[in-house]
Design a protein around this motif. Structure first.
Motif, mmCIF file in Angstrom:
data_model
loop_
_atom_site.group_PDB
_atom_site.id
_atom_site.type_symbol
_atom_site.label_atom_id
_atom_site.label_comp_id
_atom_site.label_asym_id
_atom_site.label_seq_id
_atom_site.Cartn_x
_atom_site.Cartn_y
_atom_site.Cartn_z
ATOM 1 N N ASP A 189 4.395 14.155 3.174
ATOM 2 C CA ASP A 189 5.576 14.933 3.571
ATOM 3 C C ASP A 189 6.514 15.125 2.382
ATOM 4 O O ASP A 189 7.076 16.213 2.189
ATOM 5 C CB ASP A 189 6.307 14.217 4.705
ATOM 6 N N PHE A 190 6.661 14.099 1.561
ATOM 7 C CA PHE A 190 7.506 14.181 0.367
ATOM 8 C C PHE A 190 6.970 15.240 -0.588
ATOM 9 O O PHE A 190 7.730 16.073 -1.090
ATOM 10 C CB PHE A 190 7.564 12.813 -0.313
ATOM 11 N N TYR A 191 5.671 15.216 -0.840
ATOM 12 C CA TYR A 191 5.064 16.202 -1.736
ATOM 13 C C TYR A 191 5.248 17.618 -1.198
ATOM 14 O O TYR A 191 5.466 18.576 -1.970
ATOM 15 C CB TYR A 191 3.578 15.909 -1.911
ATOM 16 N N GLN A 192 5.139 17.785 0.098
ATOM 17 C CA GLN A 192 5.320 19.104 0.690
ATOM 18 C C GLN A 192 6.762 19.589 0.527
ATOM 19 O O GLN A 192 7.008 20.746 0.207
ATOM 20 C CB GLN A 192 4.925 19.070 2.170
ATOM 21 N N ARG A 193 7.711 18.673 0.735
ATOM 22 C CA ARG A 193 9.122 19.034 0.612
ATOM 23 C C ARG A 193 9.485 19.509 -0.782
ATOM 24 O O ARG A 193 10.278 20.438 -0.958
ATOM 25 C CB ARG A 193 10.012 17.825 0.965
ATOM 26 N N PRO B 200 0.833 -1.208 0.000
ATOM 27 C CA PRO B 200 0.000 0.000 0.000
ATOM 28 C C PRO B 200 0.867 1.257 0.000
ATOM 29 O O PRO B 200 2.001 1.253 0.473
ATOM 30 C CB PRO B 200 -0.796 -0.116 1.311
ATOM 31 N N VAL B 201 0.327 2.335 -0.522
ATOM 32 C CA VAL B 201 1.029 3.615 -0.535
ATOM 33 C C VAL B 201 1.206 4.114 0.895
ATOM 34 O O VAL B 201 0.278 4.052 1.708
ATOM 35 C CB VAL B 201 0.242 4.653 -1.357
ATOM 36 N N GLU B 202 2.397 4.594 1.239
ATOM 37 C CA GLU B 202 2.661 5.168 2.562
ATOM 38 C C GLU B 202 2.218 6.637 2.526
ATOM 39 O O GLU B 202 3.011 7.551 2.285
ATOM 40 C CB GLU B 202 4.143 5.044 2.912
ATOM 41 N N ARG B 203 0.945 6.846 2.757
ATOM 42 C CA ARG B 203 0.335 8.129 2.444
ATOM 43 C C ARG B 203 0.878 9.281 3.296
ATOM 44 O O ARG B 203 1.112 10.377 2.772
ATOM 45 C CB ARG B 203 -1.185 8.025 2.584
ATOM 46 N N GLU B 204 1.071 9.069 4.598
ATOM 47 C CA GLU B 204 1.561 10.167 5.436
ATOM 48 C C GLU B 204 2.975 10.578 5.029
ATOM 49 O O GLU B 204 3.282 11.772 4.914
ATOM 50 C CB GLU B 204 1.540 9.769 6.918
ATOM 51 N N ALA B 205 3.836 9.579 4.804
ATOM 52 C CA ALA B 205 5.208 9.892 4.391
ATOM 53 C C ALA B 205 5.231 10.508 2.997
ATOM 54 O O ALA B 205 6.038 11.398 2.708
ATOM 55 C CB ALA B 205 6.070 8.626 4.446
ATOM 56 N N LEU B 206 4.334 10.038 2.130
ATOM 57 C CA LEU B 206 4.280 10.595 0.783
ATOM 58 C C LEU B 206 3.799 12.038 0.819
ATOM 59 O O LEU B 206 4.277 12.884 0.045
ATOM 60 C CB LEU B 206 3.360 9.743 -0.095
ATOM 61 N N ARG C 284 1.912 20.514 -5.542
ATOM 62 C CA ARG C 284 0.659 21.019 -4.983
ATOM 63 C C ARG C 284 -0.530 20.101 -5.222
ATOM 64 O O ARG C 284 -1.291 19.803 -4.317
ATOM 65 C CB ARG C 284 0.363 22.391 -5.590
ATOM 66 N N THR C 285 -0.714 19.680 -6.482
ATOM 67 C CA THR C 285 -1.924 18.931 -6.817
ATOM 68 C C THR C 285 -1.961 17.593 -6.083
ATOM 69 O O THR C 285 -2.977 17.222 -5.476
ATOM 70 C CB THR C 285 -2.007 18.707 -8.332
ATOM 71 N N TRP C 286 -0.861 16.853 -6.154
ATOM 72 C CA TRP C 286 -0.823 15.545 -5.485
ATOM 73 C C TRP C 286 -0.913 15.705 -3.964
ATOM 74 O O TRP C 286 -1.521 14.884 -3.287
ATOM 75 C CB TRP C 286 0.455 14.798 -5.865
ATOM 76 N N ARG C 287 -0.303 16.768 -3.448
ATOM 77 C CA ARG C 287 -0.405 17.010 -2.018
ATOM 78 C C ARG C 287 -1.854 17.257 -1.610
ATOM 79 O O ARG C 287 -2.345 16.723 -0.614
ATOM 80 C CB ARG C 287 0.458 18.223 -1.641
ATOM 81 N N LYS C 288 -2.544 18.068 -2.430
ATOM 82 C CA LYS C 288 -3.940 18.379 -2.115
ATOM 83 C C LYS C 288 -4.792 17.112 -2.140
ATOM 84 O O LYS C 288 -5.664 16.913 -1.281
ATOM 85 C CB LYS C 288 -4.465 19.399 -3.116
ATOM 86 N N GLU C 289 -4.543 16.234 -3.132
ATOM 87 C CA GLU C 289 -5.289 14.977 -3.210
ATOM 88 C C GLU C 289 -5.085 14.141 -1.949
ATOM 89 O O GLU C 289 -6.036 13.568 -1.390
ATOM 90 C CB GLU C 289 -4.835 14.177 -4.434
ATOM 91 N N LEU C 290 -3.840 14.054 -1.494
ATOM 92 C CA LEU C 290 -3.550 13.262 -0.296
ATOM 93 C C LEU C 290 -4.157 13.895 0.948
ATOM 94 O O LEU C 290 -4.682 13.198 1.828
ATOM 95 C CB LEU C 290 -2.040 13.113 -0.115
#
Length: 471
Positions: A275-279, A267-273, A283-289
């Motif tokens: 953080d990755f998107y924020q770093r 499964p996707v590690e959503r919380e860590a991902l 924007r778009t993928w971060r908003k989706e998560l």
């Protein structure tokens, strides 16, 4: 019952392809992110398109491989990896793992050989295999249970046995012989001088195999025959170099080898991902998560950052003085947006109804040229307007941006104008970045600017009451 699927990604092939396909995107701290963005988009698309229980993303490990021992000039003509791409390798590996994919790097062997070995073991265990790659060498792996998919092709290209034959002129079983004859310039593996795909296919059809071609070399006429005879001592080495090895020892990298239990797609590690998107400023993928996790947005959407008092100067140009003023703006602008409105969705038959352009946020203009009906505005003569715009439209040194530029270029050509200088196409860029989302101008405005666009139906109506845009 369908066989279980093993999904393999030729990561090394896609590193370069993602890097060169993407613009020079940057994170808020100016770290290059184009290749990261392109790679993530591909991995997300693959997982959605081909649900699999087992998978791996395979990269070339740093350092020499056994092929360097066979031929000291192997890959000798390759330029060094660009530094901006090198910087993105570790973040790409991190992102792939966070997306749930096992990542493999096997010292001493190439990604192709690891993929070939995985495919052989998987099919022997009753799996079917899809290999995502743009590398023609891997066509030799294709069988009834192994297919290739090239996600960078538009549309994505799937190669089964018949597809390989259609693309190369020979079946998967003859790809090694084919590559030996034509050579591989990417890996600096010489073939037979001056022998290209057509000649190679012809020889293999006539003589059955590379061995058959070699046996018949004395009877091959012309310059090609002379070059074939000169290459006879080299061909066995070339064949060895282009052959994907399928019996590598992967036990140090794949847990439980030769079982595939160590290659479970997690499964996707959503919380860590997140953080990755924020770093890296995605924007778009971060908003989706954030929405899927039910967390508060880390910062306001892009539209909220725009000045509330931004001057919006949208005008309809119906006189020569205003057109001249806008021509001066277009010629002075470092980048300008251009669009056509037409009387048909078919670009080969469409004619211009009007044109629009913009040179900065909040400042744009529309020039009506062929509107009809009782409410049609006063309009400048189309021939005069297009003649005035033609030098700018045809100037390759004047950078322009548009949406679905291929359509507009066809429309301009219908009016005798050869559009040049279009350096960005937002629709194509959107497809590369986020293949799984919508790419209309309305969707892009909503997703990236937080603004509601007008659809064709909003302007022209729906159903029986719909009128042409020209009216």
């Amino acid at each position: 019952m369908d066989k279980p699927l093993l999904l393999l990604v030729d990561g090394s092939s896609y590193l370069y392809r993602a890097y060169h396909a993407m613009p020079d995107l940057r994170s808020p701290d100016d770290f290059p992110t184009g290749a990261i963005h392109g790679f993530i988009a591909m991995m997300k698309w693959l997982r959605e398109r081909y649900p699999a229980a087992h998978a791996a993303c395979v990269f070339d490990a740093h350092g020499p491989t056994f092929r360097d021992d066979w031929y000291d000039q192997y890959k000798a003509n390759r330029a060094p990896m660009p530094d901006p791409l090198r910087q993105q390798i570790e973040p790409i590996h991190e992102a792939v793992r966070l997306l749930g994919w096992p990542v493999l790097e096997v010292p001493g062997i190439e990604a192709d050989d690891a993929i070939g070995t995985l495919a052989r073991v998987a099919t022997a265990a009753g799996h079917r295999v899809i290999v995502s790659t743009g590398d023609k060498d891997l066509a030799q792996l294709v069988t009834s249970d192994v297919r290739l998919v090239n996600t960078m092709a538009k549309p994505p290209e799937m190669l089964d046995v018949d597809g390989v034959k259609a693309k190369f002129g020979v079946g998967p079983e003859a790809i090694v012989d084919y590559l030996t004859l034509v050579g591989d310039t990417v890996d600096n593996v010489p073939g037979v001088d001056k022998v290209g795909p057509k000649t190679a296919v012809k020889w293999l059809a006539e003589h059955g195999s590379l061995d058959g071609v070699i046996a018949a070399a004395d009877g091959v006429k012309g310059v090609a025959g002379d070059n074939l005879r000169k290459a006879l001592d080299w061909l066995p080495t070339a064949r060895r170099l282009v052959t994907v090895v399928t019996d590598c020892d992967l036990s140090a990298q794949v847990p439980h080898w030769p079982s595939l239990d160590g290659l479970v797609l997690r499964p996707v590690e959503r919380e860590a991902l997140l953080d990755f998107y924020q770093r890296y400023g995605f924007r778009t993928w971060r908003k989706e998560l954030e929405e899927s996790l039910g967390v508060e947005a880390a910062d306001p959407p892009p539209a909220a950052a725009a000045p509330a008092d931004l001057v919006r100067e949208y005008e309809t140009i119906t006189d020569g003085a205003r057109l001249d003023a806008w021509l001066e703006r277009l010629l002075a602008a470092p980048l300008a947006a251009f669009d056509t409105e037409t009387d048909s969705l078919d670009p080969m038959r469409a004619h211009i109804v009007g044109v629009s352009f913009a040179v900065e946020p909040g400042r744009a203009a529309y020039v009506p040229l062929a509107h009809t009906g009782p409410d049609a505005p006063v309009q400048l003569p189309m021939a005069e307007v297009l003649a005035a715009l033609q030098p700018w439209l045809e100037d390759a040194a004047r950078p322009k941006v548009g949406q679905n530029i291929k359509y507009d270029l066809h429309v301009l050509a219908n009016h005798g104008i050869r559009g040049r200088g279009f350096v960005h196409d937002t629709m194509l860029q959107s497809y590369v970045l986020e293949a799984h989302l919508g790419h209309s101008l309305e969707k892009l405005a909503e997703r990236h600017l937080g603004r509601q666009g007008l659809s064709y139906e909003d302007v022209c109506g729906k159903g029986a009451k719909q009128i042409p845009f020209a009216q």
